[in-house]
Every structure is written in structure tokens, then in C-alpha cells.
Design a protein around this motif. Structure first.
Motif, PDB file in Angstrom:
ATOM      1  N   THR A 238       0.850  -1.182   0.000  1.00  0.00           N
ATOM      2  CA  THR A 238       0.000   0.000   0.000  1.00  0.00           C
ATOM      3  C   THR A 238       0.892   1.240   0.000  1.00  0.00           C
ATOM      4  N   PRO A 239       0.385   2.361  -0.501  1.00  0.00           N
ATOM      5  CA  PRO A 239       1.170   3.592  -0.369  1.00  0.00           C
ATOM      6  C   PRO A 239       1.519   3.920   1.080  1.00  0.00           C
ATOM      7  N   ILE A 240       0.614   3.635   2.025  1.00  0.00           N
ATOM      8  CA  ILE A 240       0.926   3.887   3.432  1.00  0.00           C
ATOM      9  C   ILE A 240       2.179   3.138   3.850  1.00  0.00           C
ATOM     10  N   ALA A 241       2.347   1.913   3.374  1.00  0.00           N
ATOM     11  CA  ALA A 241       3.506   1.116   3.761  1.00  0.00           C
ATOM     12  C   ALA A 241       4.800   1.824   3.403  1.00  0.00           C
ATOM     13  N   ILE A 242       4.866   2.310   2.189  1.00  0.00           N
ATOM     14  CA  ILE A 242       6.088   2.963   1.713  1.00  0.00           C
ATOM     15  C   ILE A 242       6.294   4.305   2.398  1.00  0.00           C
ATOM     16  N   VAL A 243       5.245   5.106   2.444  1.00  0.00           N
ATOM     17  CA  VAL A 243       5.362   6.459   2.996  1.00  0.00           C
ATOM     18  C   VAL A 243       5.711   6.398   4.476  1.00  0.00           C
ATOM     19  N   GLY A 244       5.014   5.558   5.227  1.00  0.00           N
ATOM     20  CA  GLY A 244       5.273   5.489   6.655  1.00  0.00           C
ATOM     21  C   GLY A 244       6.627   4.917   6.993  1.00  0.00           C
ATOM     22  N   ALA A 245       7.092   3.947   6.202  1.00  0.00           N
ATOM     23  CA  ALA A 245       8.355   3.287   6.511  1.00  0.00           C
ATOM     24  C   ALA A 245       9.572   4.101   6.084  1.00  0.00           C
TER      25      ALA A 245
ATOM     26  N   ALA B 119       1.209  -0.067  12.601  1.00  0.00           N
ATOM     27  CA  ALA B 119       2.131   0.766  13.375  1.00  0.00           C
ATOM     28  C   ALA B 119       1.491   2.122  13.672  1.00  0.00           C
ATOM     29  N   ILE B 120       0.572   2.549  12.825  1.00  0.00           N
ATOM     30  CA  ILE B 120      -0.192   3.775  13.075  1.00  0.00           C
ATOM     31  C   ILE B 120      -1.299   3.502  14.091  1.00  0.00           C
ATOM     32  N   LEU B 121      -2.069   2.445  13.870  1.00  0.00           N
ATOM     33  CA  LEU B 121      -3.198   2.158  14.755  1.00  0.00           C
ATOM     34  C   LEU B 121      -2.744   1.815  16.171  1.00  0.00           C
ATOM     35  N   GLU B 122      -1.578   1.205  16.307  1.00  0.00           N
ATOM     36  CA  GLU B 122      -1.093   0.772  17.623  1.00  0.00           C
ATOM     37  C   GLU B 122      -0.048   1.729  18.203  1.00  0.00           C
TER      38      GLU B 122
ATOM     39  N   GLU C 141       2.796   8.406  13.353  1.00  0.00           N
ATOM     40  CA  GLU C 141       1.635   9.276  13.427  1.00  0.00           C
ATOM     41  C   GLU C 141       1.015   9.417  12.029  1.00  0.00           C
ATOM     42  N   PRO C 142      -0.310   9.441  11.948  1.00  0.00           N
ATOM     43  CA  PRO C 142      -0.940   9.667  10.641  1.00  0.00           C
ATOM     44  C   PRO C 142      -0.594  11.058  10.128  1.00  0.00           C
TER      45      PRO C 142
END
Length: 351
Positions: free
Chosen positions: A124-131, A176-179, A189-190
Motif C-alpha cells: 500500500t502507499p501507506i507502507a512505503i510512505v510510513g516506513a 504501526a499507526i493504529l497501535e 503518526e498519521p
């Protein structure tokens, strides 16, 4: 006796190349509806190889001084945006198209059963952006990567017959965001306005909508796998259930499967209880019951706990089985026995 439980292979499988994965899986598993290529080569450590693309991308630069590298290969420093960013091809489409050629040839020769689909796992894009992206650059980078991974998917959809294809989106950084309030090893953080859960569900629904009807589509939900360890152990399946519930309810197309991790020690009904509130409908839940450490007995204990907590899972064929995550980073000599364990546990659940 009911039919053996269907088996899901999450993605990564430790073998030297895609053909070796296909042959080994086809030889050992009878009830696997989809086969991935094992995420071999540069993809062996999930999304880490994307940083090698970013290192060569103008407009991106590393933050901080060099230090620790995962397996002496992948620099863990994040990136920030310093100018206009035009990403190169990400590598997912090229790998999928190459692997499918071998899959199709083996299926034509009868080695892979007819009706089995070729599975492609995408981040997902979240995976790349957050990591990988510095917090100050995440909001700006997300649409850039979203467009790039969508373009990779469109190439895959053009090259591979839809009735032979299945697309899985891997969602790990989302947890990692939800927890984040539980102080996990990775807390993020979102970067969007509004609640974390709603933003995650909205984005998962969006990427799923890119997959046309006729192509199977599902999600792998995950608590991370760095050297075979989660960034935090789930207290129960509550966050997993919340995401699954939101995605299934809001999806614009059928969600064919959702894979859920199950820690090895969780053979208690309390872990599974939140899943009772999920209306699965046409979606098959695959539970990560298979752990090489405790074999069939452990898998059966976890399965029975799930069935006790979630009446909908007690019906024959109501759920399938899988490992907790992919197993491409475990030792190669573990691969064949793990596949055999999938086979044996699936058969045992049919009794």
C-alpha cells in the motif's frame, strides 16, 4: 468429512527463483487457489528494495548519517523531498510479468493445476510512505507513490489475463499507526486530517478499487516482520477486525480474501473474539494458524479457539489457513516442511 481448508500463501517464500517456488508449491499443496512467485530476488525483504530506487531519484535525499543496515544491504535512514520527484519504474510490474511467463508455462504443462491463479502482492502507499519517508515529507510524497504503484498495477493488468490473476495489497505499516499509543518498536503518526482508522480504511478501499472485477483481490493485514518479529504483538484481533469490517463494508467491489495474523501463543478465544463482529459475506478470512514451531497440534488449538469465539467460523470451509506472515526470510530448508504443514493442517481441519 468436509473438504480440506483452503490454503493461502502470504507472499514471500524462500526459494532461488520463481519457477522453483511454483514447482515446490504445486508438488505439495492441493488446496491452494493462488500461488505467488515467492517475492524472490531483490524483493526478498518485502518493500526494502524500494529504497534502492529512491536512492537514485532526484528530489529525494537521505536524512541523517549512515548507520545500521538490514542484513548489511538496506539502509534504514528515511528520505525527505528536496525538489521535484519523478519516480522510476518500481520493479513490481517487471517482476510479475517475468514470473507469470513461467507460471503460464507450468500451468500449460499440467504442473500447476488449471484454475489456480497467479498472485501478485503489492505494498500500500501507506507502507512505503510510513516506513521510508521523513514525517515532514509524507503528505507530499503519498500521491507521488500512489500514482507510481497504480501505474505498476496497470502494467500488470495489461500483461496478465484477468481470469488467471489475483492481486493482494499488503498492509503492515497501517498497524504501526493504529497501535502507536502502545509504544511499538515502530510508531507512526498519521499524516492526514481526521481519525487514523478512517484514513487507513479509506486508502485500502481506494487501492482495492483499482483492481477490476474478474481479477481476484484481497488484503494481507500484518503487524510487521523484521527478522521474524512483529513491531508489537497485538493484544487481540480488535484492530484487525476494525480494518476488515471497514474495508468489506465500504469496498466498491468484492473483497475475495483477508489474511489475518495469529501469534503462536494465542490459542485463547479472547484473541479471536473481536472477529465475531465482522460480516464476512463473500470474503474468505485466512487465519495465520500455521507456525513451524508447534506443527499440527498448535494449529488445531488456535483453529478451535477461533471457532469457539466466532460462530461464523465453525461452518465447514468458513475460513482458510496460512502462516502468520510470509516465510521468505526464514531459512530455505524450512520451506518444504512448512508447505507440508499447511497440507497436513488443512486436512486435519476437515475431520
Amino acid at each position: 468429512m468436509s473438504a480440506a481448508a483452503p490454503t493461502h500463501l502470504v507472499g514471500s517464500i524462500n526459494q532461488p527463483d520463481a519457477e522453483s517456488v511454483f514447482r515446490l508449491v504445486a508438488d505439495r499443496l492441493e488446496h491452494v487457489p493462488r500461488i505467488p512467485d515467492g517475492e524472490v530476488g531483490e524483493r526478498y525483504y518485502w518493500i526494502q528494495f524500494q529504497t534502492l530506487r529512491f536512492d537514485e531519484t532526484p528530489g529525494l535525499e537521505r536524512v541523517g548519517e549512515p548507520g545500521y543496515r538490514i542484513r548489511d544491504t538496506f539502509d534504514v535512514r528515511q528520505f525527505r523531498i528536496t525538489g521535484d520527484v519523478v519516480l522510476p519504474e518500481l520493479g513490481y510490474a517487471a517482476a510479475a510479468i517475468e514470473s507469470y511467463e513461467r507460471f503460464a508455462a507450468l500451468q500449460a504443462s499440467g504442473i500447476i493445476a488449471q484454475g489456480t491463479r497467479f498472485q501478485v502482492s503489492l505494498p500500500t502507499p501507506i507502507a512505503i510512505v510510513g516506513a521510508f519517508i521523513d514525517a515532514a515529507s509524507r503528505a507530499a510524497f503519498e500521491p507521488i507513490y500512489r500514482d507510481a504503484i497504480k501505474a505498476e498495477l496497470e502494467r500488470i493488468l495489461t500483461a496478465i489475463p484477468h481470469d488467471r490473476l489475483a492481486i493482494q495489497f499488503d498492509a503492515a505499516v497501517e498497524f504501526a499507526i493504529l497501535e502507536r499509543d502502545r509504544k511499538p518498536a515502530v510508531a507512526i503518526e498519521p499524516w492526514w486530517d481526521g481519525a487514523a482508522l478512517e484514513g487507513i480504511v479509506e486508502r485500502l478501499i481506494e487501492v482495492g478499487s483499482w483492481v477490476p472485477e474478474g481479477v481476484e483481490q484481497g488484503y494481507h493485514l500484518c503487524y510487521g516482520d523484521v527478522e521474524e518479529a512483529h513491531f508489537v504483538q497485538p493484544e487481540d484481533a480488535g484492530s484487525l477486525a476494525a480494518v476488515a469490517r471497514g474495508v468489506i463494508a465500504g469496498a466498491s467491489r468484492r473483497v475475495d480474501w483477508i489474511h489475518l495474523p495469529v501469534p503462536i501463543e494465542r490459542d485463547d478465544a479472547a484473541y479471536f473474539a473481536p472477529l465475531a463482529d465482522v460480516e464476512w459475506g463473500e470474503t474468505t478470512p485466512y487465519l495465520g494458524l500455521v507456525h513451524h514451531e508447534d506443527g499440527i497440534d498448535g494449529g488445531l488449538r488456535r483453529a478451535r479457539a477461533a471457532q469457539a469465539a466466532v460462530p461464523a467460523l465453525a461452518a465447514p470451509g468458513a475460513f482458510g489457513i496460512a502462516t502468520e506472515c510470509g516465510f521468505g526470510r526464514g531459512p530455505a530448508e524450512r520451506t518444504a516442511p512448512l508447505l507440508d504443514l499447511h497440507h497436513d493442517l488443512a486436512a486435519a481441519l476437515a475431520v
